[in-house]
Design an enzyme around this catalytic site. Structure first.
Site, mmCIF file in Angstrom:
data_model
loop_
_atom_site.group_PDB
_atom_site.id
_atom_site.type_symbol
_atom_site.label_atom_id
_atom_site.label_comp_id
_atom_site.label_asym_id
_atom_site.label_seq_id
_atom_site.Cartn_x
_atom_site.Cartn_y
_atom_site.Cartn_z
ATOM 1 N N SER A 192 -8.758 -73.660 -86.288
ATOM 2 C CA SER A 192 -9.885 -73.028 -87.001
ATOM 3 C C SER A 192 -10.926 -74.012 -87.546
ATOM 4 O O SER A 192 -12.110 -73.652 -87.604
ATOM 5 C CB SER A 192 -9.379 -72.070 -88.083
ATOM 6 N N HIS A 235 -15.352 -64.438 -70.997
ATOM 7 C CA HIS A 235 -14.973 -65.215 -72.191
ATOM 8 C C HIS A 235 -15.462 -64.451 -73.415
ATOM 9 O O HIS A 235 -16.630 -64.487 -73.760
ATOM 10 C CB HIS A 235 -15.544 -66.629 -72.088
ATOM 11 N N SER A 295 -32.983 -58.267 -69.030
ATOM 12 C CA SER A 295 -32.731 -56.886 -68.637
ATOM 13 C C SER A 295 -33.331 -56.577 -67.274
ATOM 14 O O SER A 295 -34.472 -56.949 -66.991
ATOM 15 C CB SER A 295 -33.343 -55.945 -69.680
ATOM 16 N N ARG A 355 -33.527 -53.411 -66.571
ATOM 17 C CA ARG A 355 -34.073 -52.077 -66.846
ATOM 18 C C ARG A 355 -35.479 -52.183 -67.401
ATOM 19 O O ARG A 355 -36.331 -51.364 -67.126
ATOM 20 C CB ARG A 355 -33.197 -51.354 -67.869
ATOM 21 N N ASN A 375 -18.893 -71.760 -80.426
ATOM 22 C CA ASN A 375 -18.547 -72.875 -81.314
ATOM 23 C C ASN A 375 -17.668 -73.842 -80.520
ATOM 24 O O ASN A 375 -17.302 -73.564 -79.370
ATOM 25 C CB ASN A 375 -17.882 -72.367 -82.602
ATOM 26 N N HIS A 399 -12.134 -73.942 -75.021
ATOM 27 C CA HIS A 399 -11.329 -73.009 -74.225
ATOM 28 C C HIS A 399 -12.013 -72.741 -72.882
ATOM 29 O O HIS A 399 -11.362 -72.737 -71.825
ATOM 30 C CB HIS A 399 -11.131 -71.713 -75.008
ATOM 31 N N ARG A 429 -12.852 -73.681 -66.979
ATOM 32 C CA ARG A 429 -13.955 -73.625 -66.019
ATOM 33 C C ARG A 429 -14.437 -74.992 -65.542
ATOM 34 O O ARG A 429 -15.493 -75.074 -64.903
ATOM 35 C CB ARG A 429 -15.132 -72.860 -66.645
HETATM 36 C C1 LIG Z 1 -9.751 -70.067 -62.089
HETATM 37 C C2 LIG Z 1 -9.892 -68.682 -62.657
HETATM 38 C C3 LIG Z 1 -9.682 -67.577 -61.833
HETATM 39 C C4 LIG Z 1 -9.824 -66.277 -62.339
HETATM 40 N N1 LIG Z 1 -9.651 -65.202 -61.523
HETATM 41 C C5 LIG Z 1 -9.792 -63.946 -62.003
HETATM 42 C C6 LIG Z 1 -9.602 -62.797 -61.163
HETATM 43 O O1 LIG Z 1 -9.310 -62.911 -59.999
HETATM 44 N N2 LIG Z 1 -9.771 -61.567 -61.703
HETATM 45 C C7 LIG Z 1 -10.085 -61.390 -63.036
HETATM 46 O O2 LIG Z 1 -10.199 -60.250 -63.490
HETATM 47 N N3 LIG Z 1 -10.273 -62.461 -63.852
HETATM 48 C C8 LIG Z 1 -10.133 -63.711 -63.376
HETATM 49 N N4 LIG Z 1 -10.330 -64.791 -64.194
HETATM 50 C C9 LIG Z 1 -10.736 -64.554 -65.590
HETATM 51 C C10 LIG Z 1 -9.552 -64.764 -66.571
HETATM 52 O O3 LIG Z 1 -8.527 -63.828 -66.338
HETATM 53 C C11 LIG Z 1 -10.057 -64.653 -68.023
HETATM 54 O O4 LIG Z 1 -10.588 -63.358 -68.218
HETATM 55 C C12 LIG Z 1 -11.139 -65.658 -68.340
HETATM 56 O O5 LIG Z 1 -10.775 -66.943 -67.895
HETATM 57 C C13 LIG Z 1 -11.364 -65.697 -69.847
HETATM 58 O O6 LIG Z 1 -10.239 -66.285 -70.438
HETATM 59 P P1 LIG Z 1 -9.653 -65.776 -71.809
HETATM 60 O O7 LIG Z 1 -9.289 -64.309 -71.756
HETATM 61 O O8 LIG Z 1 -8.557 -66.736 -72.187
HETATM 62 O O9 LIG Z 1 -10.910 -66.014 -72.795
HETATM 63 P P2 LIG Z 1 -11.379 -65.168 -74.068
HETATM 64 O O10 LIG Z 1 -11.697 -63.766 -73.695
HETATM 65 O O11 LIG Z 1 -12.475 -65.946 -74.688
HETATM 66 O O12 LIG Z 1 -10.116 -65.129 -74.995
HETATM 67 C C14 LIG Z 1 -9.686 -66.328 -75.681
HETATM 68 C C15 LIG Z 1 -8.225 -66.168 -76.084
HETATM 69 O O13 LIG Z 1 -8.120 -65.121 -77.037
HETATM 70 C C16 LIG Z 1 -6.898 -64.401 -76.809
HETATM 71 N N5 LIG Z 1 -7.240 -63.012 -76.454
HETATM 72 C C17 LIG Z 1 -8.477 -62.529 -76.137
HETATM 73 N N6 LIG Z 1 -8.432 -61.226 -75.902
HETATM 74 C C18 LIG Z 1 -7.141 -60.854 -76.040
HETATM 75 C C19 LIG Z 1 -6.447 -59.624 -75.897
HETATM 76 N N7 LIG Z 1 -7.048 -58.490 -75.545
HETATM 77 N N8 LIG Z 1 -5.124 -59.597 -76.122
HETATM 78 C C20 LIG Z 1 -4.471 -60.720 -76.486
HETATM 79 N N9 LIG Z 1 -5.061 -61.945 -76.627
HETATM 80 C C21 LIG Z 1 -6.372 -61.991 -76.416
HETATM 81 C C22 LIG Z 1 -6.165 -65.120 -75.688
HETATM 82 O O14 LIG Z 1 -5.309 -66.098 -76.244
HETATM 83 C C23 LIG Z 1 -7.294 -65.796 -74.944
HETATM 84 O O15 LIG Z 1 -6.884 -66.935 -74.197
HETATM 85 C C24 LIG Z 1 -10.183 -66.085 -63.708
HETATM 86 C C25 LIG Z 1 -10.387 -67.205 -64.531
HETATM 87 C C26 LIG Z 1 -10.248 -68.489 -64.020
HETATM 88 C C27 LIG Z 1 -10.478 -69.668 -64.937
#
Ligand SMILES: Cc1cc2nc3c(=O)[nH]c(=O)nc-3n(C[C@H](O)[C@H](O)[C@H](O)COP(=O)(O)OP(=O)(O)OC[C@H]3O[C@@H](n4cnc5c(N)ncnc54)[C@H](O)[C@@H]3O)c2cc1C
EC number: 2.1.1.148
Length: 245
Positions: free
Chosen positions: A68, A92, A102, A104, A188, A194, A199
């Protein structure tokens, strides 16, 4: 007035734009937030008091995943990139705010993505275990030609509908994900770390990732800006395997 298709001049790009438009972000923000837990209210100028101790504290926070203190800062980027990059970007959700142009409210401009010769075109291997290798000269020429033809055709269809009075939000359906869009993205340091962990590819990454090259190009440019703003935090991120705390 009906436009002549010959007057529509699409432009083709292979790069992305990433500008840091505003920020309040420095290593001092991390120290200030962290030291309230042991010393109560702090001055914002923590860093200059004892640089070596400050460096050690940031590294400790990163290593032990005390995340944090890395949230008390802000960076806003202007990004211009193809829509397929934005589709990945907006997955993300945590610690990010987005505002995108937009389709639209304004007419979308004919700027489209065509990979240059540095973009590896051919995927080899199976899902989950593959590499990208150079395309042949013929594959590069084909890719450029087919993409440009397809973009021109799509944009002409878009224009034809607009000229006939069809709403922009309906006509845009024919435009491809290679069209450039633009947005402001605010994050931030913690949410950026992350993002970068997922990425970008990096020799210091403890957990390898396999991002699409075009979103990695955006990530690399954001990383360059951030490294200058928060050098101690950036060094600690790398030293601890590029895993967000
Ligand atoms: C190489 C690569 C390939 C990918 N391929 C695909 C694909 O084929 N199809 C697809 O749909 N996506 C794909 N993704 C997207 C991936 O599944 C994630 O949605 C994306 O990387 C965002 O990551 P995140 O959810 O950790 O990030 P954020 O949404 O920023 O979340 C950050 C962190 O918060 C926590 N968090 C957030 N939301 C929740 C929740 N609802 N419940 C519990 N904990 C939560 C988790 O710890 C998470 O790591 C890919 C990503 C990468 C990097």
């Amino acid at each position: 007035m009906t436009r002549n298709p010959d007057d529509i001049k699409p432009s083709f790009r292979s790069d992305v734009t990433v500008e840091l438009v505003k920020h309040t972000a420095g290593d001092s923000d991390v120290l200030w937030a962290a030291r309230v837990s042991t010393a109560g209210e702090q001055s914002l100028d923590e860093l200059s008091k004892d640089p070596e101790r400050s460096k050690g504290l940031i590294n400790y926070l990163m290593r032990d995943r005390h995340g944090s203190p890395f949230e008390h800062n802000s960076m806003t980027f202007f990004i211009s990139a193809p829509i397929f990059v934005f589709r990945e970007f907006m997955r993300h959700r945590v610690g990010w705010s987005y505002n995108e142009e937009s389709g639209r409210y304004r007419e979308l401009q004919p700027v489209f993505y065509v990979p240059d010769e540095s973009r590896k075109l051919v995927q080899e291997g199976r899902p989950g275990k593959y590499v990208f290798v150079e395309g042949t000269q013929a594959q590069q020429e084909l890719t450029g030609r087919v993409m440009e033809d397809s973009y021109r055709q799509a944009y002409e269809a878009y224009q034809e509908m607009l000229d006939a009075g069809v709403a922009r939000e309906v006509a845009r359906s024919v435009l491809p994900v290679g069209l450039y869009s633009s947005m402001y993205a605010t994050c931030n340091a913690r949410s950026l770390m992350h993002f970068l962990g997922l990425r970008t590819q990096h020799e210091l990454a403890r957990v390898p990732s396999f991002p699409q090259r075009e979103i990695e190009m955006v990530g690399e440019r954001m990383e360059e800006h951030w490294a200058k703003l928060m050098p101690l935090t950036y060094a600690a991120f790398n030293a601890n395997g590029r895993v967000a705390p």
